[in-house]
Design a protein around this motif. Structure first.
Motif, PDB file in Angstrom:
ATOM      1  N   LEU A   1       0.817  -1.212   0.000  1.00 30.63           N
ATOM      2  CA  LEU A   1       0.000   0.000   0.000  1.00 30.63           C
ATOM      3  C   LEU A   1       0.850   1.260   0.000  1.00 30.63           C
ATOM      4  O   LEU A   1       0.364   2.343  -0.332  1.00 30.63           O
ATOM      5  N   GLU A   2       2.116   1.138   0.402  1.00 30.28           N
ATOM      6  CA  GLU A   2       2.999   2.299   0.518  1.00 30.28           C
ATOM      7  C   GLU A   2       3.654   2.680  -0.807  1.00 30.28           C
ATOM      8  O   GLU A   2       4.452   3.628  -0.854  1.00 30.28           O
ATOM      9  N   SER A   3       3.339   1.962  -1.867  1.00 28.28           N
ATOM     10  CA  SER A   3       3.964   2.249  -3.163  1.00 28.28           C
ATOM     11  C   SER A   3       3.698   3.693  -3.590  1.00 28.28           C
ATOM     12  O   SER A   3       2.553   4.151  -3.641  1.00 28.28           O
ATOM     13  N   GLY A   4       4.775   4.417  -3.882  1.00 26.23           N
ATOM     14  CA  GLY A   4       4.659   5.800  -4.339  1.00 26.23           C
ATOM     15  C   GLY A   4       4.538   6.824  -3.241  1.00 26.23           C
ATOM     16  O   GLY A   4       4.614   8.036  -3.515  1.00 26.23           O
ATOM     17  N   MET A   5       4.366   6.391  -1.998  1.00 30.40           N
ATOM     18  CA  MET A   5       4.186   7.348  -0.915  1.00 30.40           C
ATOM     19  C   MET A   5       5.453   8.167  -0.662  1.00 30.40           C
ATOM     20  O   MET A   5       5.384   9.362  -0.352  1.00 30.40           O
ATOM     21  N   THR A   6       6.605   7.517  -0.809  1.00 24.90           N
ATOM     22  CA  THR A   6       7.870   8.246  -0.635  1.00 24.90           C
ATOM     23  C   THR A   6       8.012   9.338  -1.682  1.00 24.90           C
ATOM     24  O   THR A   6       8.467  10.453  -1.393  1.00 24.90           O
ATOM     25  N   TRP A   7       7.620   9.016  -2.921  1.00 28.48           N
ATOM     26  CA  TRP A   7       7.697  10.009  -4.003  1.00 28.48           C
ATOM     27  C   TRP A   7       6.791  11.198  -3.692  1.00 28.48           C
ATOM     28  O   TRP A   7       7.199  12.358  -3.847  1.00 28.48           O
ATOM     29  N   LEU A   8       5.558  10.920  -3.267  1.00 25.08           N
ATOM     30  CA  LEU A   8       4.623  12.000  -2.952  1.00 25.08           C
ATOM     31  C   LEU A   8       5.133  12.858  -1.800  1.00 25.08           C
ATOM     32  O   LEU A   8       5.054  14.091  -1.853  1.00 25.08           O
ATOM     33  N   ALA A   9       5.665  12.211  -0.761  1.00 27.40           N
ATOM     34  CA  ALA A   9       6.168  12.960   0.388  1.00 27.40           C
ATOM     35  C   ALA A   9       7.372  13.814  -0.002  1.00 27.40           C
ATOM     36  O   ALA A   9       7.476  14.979   0.409  1.00 27.40           O
ATOM     37  N   THR A  10       8.274  13.234  -0.790  1.00 27.93           N
ATOM     38  CA  THR A  10       9.463  13.972  -1.214  1.00 27.93           C
ATOM     39  C   THR A  10       9.087  15.148  -2.098  1.00 27.93           C
ATOM     40  O   THR A  10       9.629  16.254  -1.953  1.00 27.93           O
ATOM     41  N   THR A  11       8.144  14.929  -3.006  1.00 25.68           N
ATOM     42  CA  THR A  11       7.702  16.014  -3.891  1.00 25.68           C
ATOM     43  C   THR A  11       7.058  17.132  -3.092  1.00 25.68           C
ATOM     44  O   THR A  11       7.359  18.325  -3.298  1.00 25.68           O
ATOM     45  N   GLY A  12       6.186  16.779  -2.170  1.00 25.18           N
ATOM     46  CA  GLY A  12       5.524  17.797  -1.369  1.00 25.18           C
ATOM     47  C   GLY A  12       6.478  18.598  -0.507  1.00 25.18           C
ATOM     48  O   GLY A  12       6.255  19.791  -0.256  1.00 25.18           O
ATOM     49  N   ALA A  13       7.549  17.946  -0.059  1.00 29.94           N
ATOM     50  CA  ALA A  13       8.492  18.618   0.837  1.00 29.94           C
ATOM     51  C   ALA A  13       9.534  19.444   0.094  1.00 29.94           C
ATOM     52  O   ALA A  13      10.003  20.465   0.620  1.00 29.94           O
ATOM     53  N   THR A  14       9.916  19.020  -1.110  1.00 33.25           N
ATOM     54  CA  THR A  14      11.053  19.658  -1.785  1.00 33.25           C
ATOM     55  C   THR A  14      10.679  20.537  -2.974  1.00 33.25           C
ATOM     56  O   THR A  14      11.451  21.434  -3.324  1.00 33.25           O
ATOM     57  N   ALA A  15       9.532  20.300  -3.605  1.00 28.81           N
ATOM     58  CA  ALA A  15       9.176  21.064  -4.811  1.00 28.81           C
ATOM     59  C   ALA A  15       9.154  22.576  -4.570  1.00 28.81           C
ATOM     60  O   ALA A  15       9.645  23.342  -5.421  1.00 28.81           O
ATOM     61  N   PRO A  16       8.598  23.065  -3.440  1.00 30.39           N
ATOM     62  CA  PRO A  16       8.625  24.528  -3.238  1.00 30.39           C
ATOM     63  C   PRO A  16      10.043  25.090  -3.170  1.00 30.39           C
ATOM     64  O   PRO A  16      10.295  26.197  -3.678  1.00 30.39           O
ATOM     65  N   PHE A  17      10.964  24.350  -2.576  1.00 29.88           N
ATOM     66  CA  PHE A  17      12.340  24.837  -2.467  1.00 29.88           C
ATOM     67  C   PHE A  17      13.070  24.764  -3.805  1.00 29.88           C
ATOM     68  O   PHE A  17      13.920  25.616  -4.104  1.00 29.88           O
ATOM     69  N   ILE A  18      12.738  23.743  -4.597  1.00 29.69           N
ATOM     70  CA  ILE A  18      13.327  23.676  -5.939  1.00 29.69           C
ATOM     71  C   ILE A  18      12.834  24.849  -6.773  1.00 29.69           C
ATOM     72  O   ILE A  18      13.606  25.489  -7.503  1.00 29.69           O
ATOM     73  N   GLY A  19      11.525  25.141  -6.675  1.00 34.51           N
ATOM     74  CA  GLY A  19      10.997  26.308  -7.377  1.00 34.51           C
ATOM     75  C   GLY A  19      11.626  27.596  -6.881  1.00 34.51           C
ATOM     76  O   GLY A  19      11.923  28.503  -7.675  1.00 34.51           O
ATOM     77  N   LEU A  20      11.854  27.678  -5.569  1.00 30.37           N
ATOM     78  CA  LEU A  20      12.493  28.873  -5.006  1.00 30.37           C
ATOM     79  C   LEU A  20      13.917  29.022  -5.507  1.00 30.37           C
ATOM     80  O   LEU A  20      14.384  30.140  -5.765  1.00 30.37           O
ATOM     81  N   LEU A  21      14.617  27.891  -5.672  1.00 29.49           N
ATOM     82  CA  LEU A  21      15.963  27.953  -6.238  1.00 29.49           C
ATOM     83  C   LEU A  21      15.931  28.541  -7.640  1.00 29.49           C
ATOM     84  O   LEU A  21      16.768  29.380  -7.998  1.00 29.49           O
TER      85      LEU A  21
END
Length: 235
Positions: free
Chosen positions: A128-148
């Motif tokens: 059931l956890e398939s893809g959850m790491t990707w979603l969590a990583t995207t949610g946590a890092t995408a704003p900072f990547i955009g800020l960069l």
């Protein structure tokens, strides 16, 4: 002036906008991955939740244990509750066939079935956890990547403004505004990922609770020959 103009500038000067291209590419990949896992997990969870009660009811409503096990074997390969029941049945049968061996001496029937059920529940929960790491990583890092991307874009814009000697608001607003688009893109990628992650965490928690409840009843059934809940009359 806008995202289209920013893309035109990045295309015209790929070397100067290398960092911006990397940021944009990263955000696009993260967004595609997030939407892929969102759709796949939604379909998977919807199917599992829709079939769960039917599978559980089929097992308990079948009078003959052999027929119940056969009904579980006929379930789709990706149906988790039937796999938990089959693992419990196989553990009970394996323990019965090895009576008098060191296996039986080291683990009694209840302990052996309990271990098999724990492994089965852990395995199905992990699926059931398939893809959850990707979603969590995207949610946590995408704003900072955009800020960069925004910081780098503003830096480049200021360098160009300094080189041309034009410091009016008209000259500053366009390049800086275009650079800020990267922050907006980062949020656009992150917000759906965070919402999907929290939604699936809740759905997985409910499904795992059903796993535990079903496994508890299976343990009673295969260890004692009947459901403890049946004897108490609570179910």
């Amino acid at each position: 002036m806008g995202f289209g103009h920013l893309l035109n500038e990045m295309t015209a000067k790929p070397g100067e906008f290398a960092v911006s291209w990397i940021v944009l590419g990263s955000l696009v990949i993260m967004s595609i991955g997030s939407w892929y896992y969102t759709v796949v997990n939604w379909l998977k969870n919807s199917v599992i939740r829709a079939r769960a009660e039917k599978v559980i009811r089929t097992f308990w409503d079948t009078p003959n244990p052999a027929d119940a096990i056969r009904a579980m074997e006929e379930q789709p390969k990706n149906e988790p509750f039937s796999k938990v029941a089959l693992d419990a049945a196989q553990a009970a049968l394996h323990h019965q066939r090895n009576e008098g061996s060191r296996l039986v001496e080291s683990l009694n029937r209840s302990e052996f079935i309990d271990r098999a059920l724990r492994q089965a529940v852990t395995r199905e929960s992990a699926k059931l956890e398939s893809g959850m790491t990707w979603l969590a990583t995207t949610g946590a890092t995408a704003p900072f990547i955009g800020l960069l991307g925004t910081v780098w874009g503003i830096y480049g814009a200021l360098i160009r403004i300094g080189a041309t000697g034009q410091a009016s608001i008209d000259a500053v607003a366009g390049p800086v505004g275009e650079a800020l688009i990267m922050t907006a893109l980062g949020l656009f990628v992150a917000i759906p990922a965070v919402v999907a992650f929290n939604w699936f965490v809740r759905m997985n928690r409910d499904t795992n609770a059903k796993f535990d409840s079903f496994a508890h009843d299976l343990h009673d059934f295969f260890a004692t020959g009947s459901r403890v809940s049946d004897a108490t009359g609570k179910r």
